[in-house]
Write a protein that holds these residues in place. Structure first.
Motif, short mmCIF file in Angstrom:
data_model
loop_
_atom_site.label_atom_id
_atom_site.label_comp_id
_atom_site.label_asym_id
_atom_site.label_seq_id
_atom_site.Cartn_x
_atom_site.Cartn_y
_atom_site.Cartn_z
N ALA A 87 1.01 -1.24 -0.30
CA ALA A 87 0.02 0.02 -0.11
C ALA A 87 0.48 1.26 -0.16
O ALA A 87 1.78 0.78 0.71
CB ALA A 87 -0.84 -0.47 0.97
N VAL A 88 0.15 2.79 -0.27
CA VAL A 88 0.77 3.21 0.05
C VAL A 88 0.53 4.11 1.38
O VAL A 88 -0.62 3.75 1.37
CB VAL A 88 0.33 4.72 -1.04
N ARG A 89 0.92 4.58 2.72
CA ARG A 89 0.48 5.16 3.65
C ARG A 89 0.91 6.17 3.87
O ARG A 89 2.14 7.10 3.68
CB ARG A 89 1.73 4.69 4.74
N ILE A 90 0.32 7.42 3.94
CA ILE A 90 -0.27 8.94 3.71
C ILE A 90 -0.14 8.62 5.18
O ILE A 90 -1.19 8.24 5.99
CB ILE A 90 -1.39 9.65 3.10
N GLU A 91 0.48 9.79 5.67
CA GLU A 91 1.18 10.11 7.54
C GLU A 91 0.90 11.64 7.43
O GLU A 91 1.50 12.50 6.62
CB GLU A 91 1.73 9.38 8.12
N VAL A 92 -0.28 12.56 8.59
CA VAL A 92 -0.31 13.86 8.42
C VAL A 92 -0.18 13.46 9.85
O VAL A 92 -1.00 13.42 10.68
CB VAL A 92 -1.60 14.18 7.35
N THR A 93 0.93 14.88 10.52
CA THR A 93 1.32 14.69 11.85
C THR A 93 0.37 16.76 11.53
O THR A 93 1.22 17.44 11.37
CB THR A 93 2.33 14.65 11.91
#
Length: 146
Positions: A87-93
């Motif tokens: 998968a592609v993992r998108i993280e927004v902090t």
């Protein structure tokens, strides 16, 4: 003979991108654009493919939530993209450590409301998503798209 010191900084892995962006609408738009650009570079997928459109939508929603609900004046948000085997993992902090409420607790959204559907869209389009709190000052909302 003394070994030479390298003047080059270590490079991040080829399948990870981490950026700090301003907590503004412009920063959120830039997050979406950069996610699409990076994914097409990594995978060679066309801009109009289903996966690229899904990553764009999920990134836009997570970034919009970060600048709307997770913003403190003068503090940026982080965007991290990881190309995983599955998968592609998108993280927004963002700068507020409180995780969003679970989807059922959010309740119905009025049909004419201008906002309130972001996490419903993330729930619908991402294969998995969640929230991680690593310290007392930030949280990371993440989503994975196959």
């Amino acid at each position: 003979m003394k070994p030479q010191e390298s003047t080059h900084e270590p490079r991040p892995p080829a399948h990870e991108l981490a950026l700090r962006l301003s907590s503004t609408p412009r920063g959120a738009r830039l997050a979406r654009t950069l996610a699409v650009q990076q994914l097409t570079e990594w995978c060679g997928s066309p801009y109009d493919s289903e996966t690229v459109r899904t990553v764009a939508l999920v990134t836009a929603e997570l970034a919009a939530n970060a600048i709307t609900h997770g913003r403190l004046p003068g503090r940026d948000f982080g965007l991290t993209l990881l190309l995983l085997p599955h998968a592609v993992r998108i993280e927004v902090t963002d700068t507020r450590p409180e995780c969003p409420p679970p989807i059922p607790a959010a309740g119905p959204v009025s049909a004419d409301a201008a906002s309130g559907r972001g996490l419903l869209l993330v729930e619908a389009y991402a294969d998995r998503w969640g929230c991680t709190v690593r310290d007392a000052y930030t949280k990371t909302v993440w989503a994975e798209v196959r």
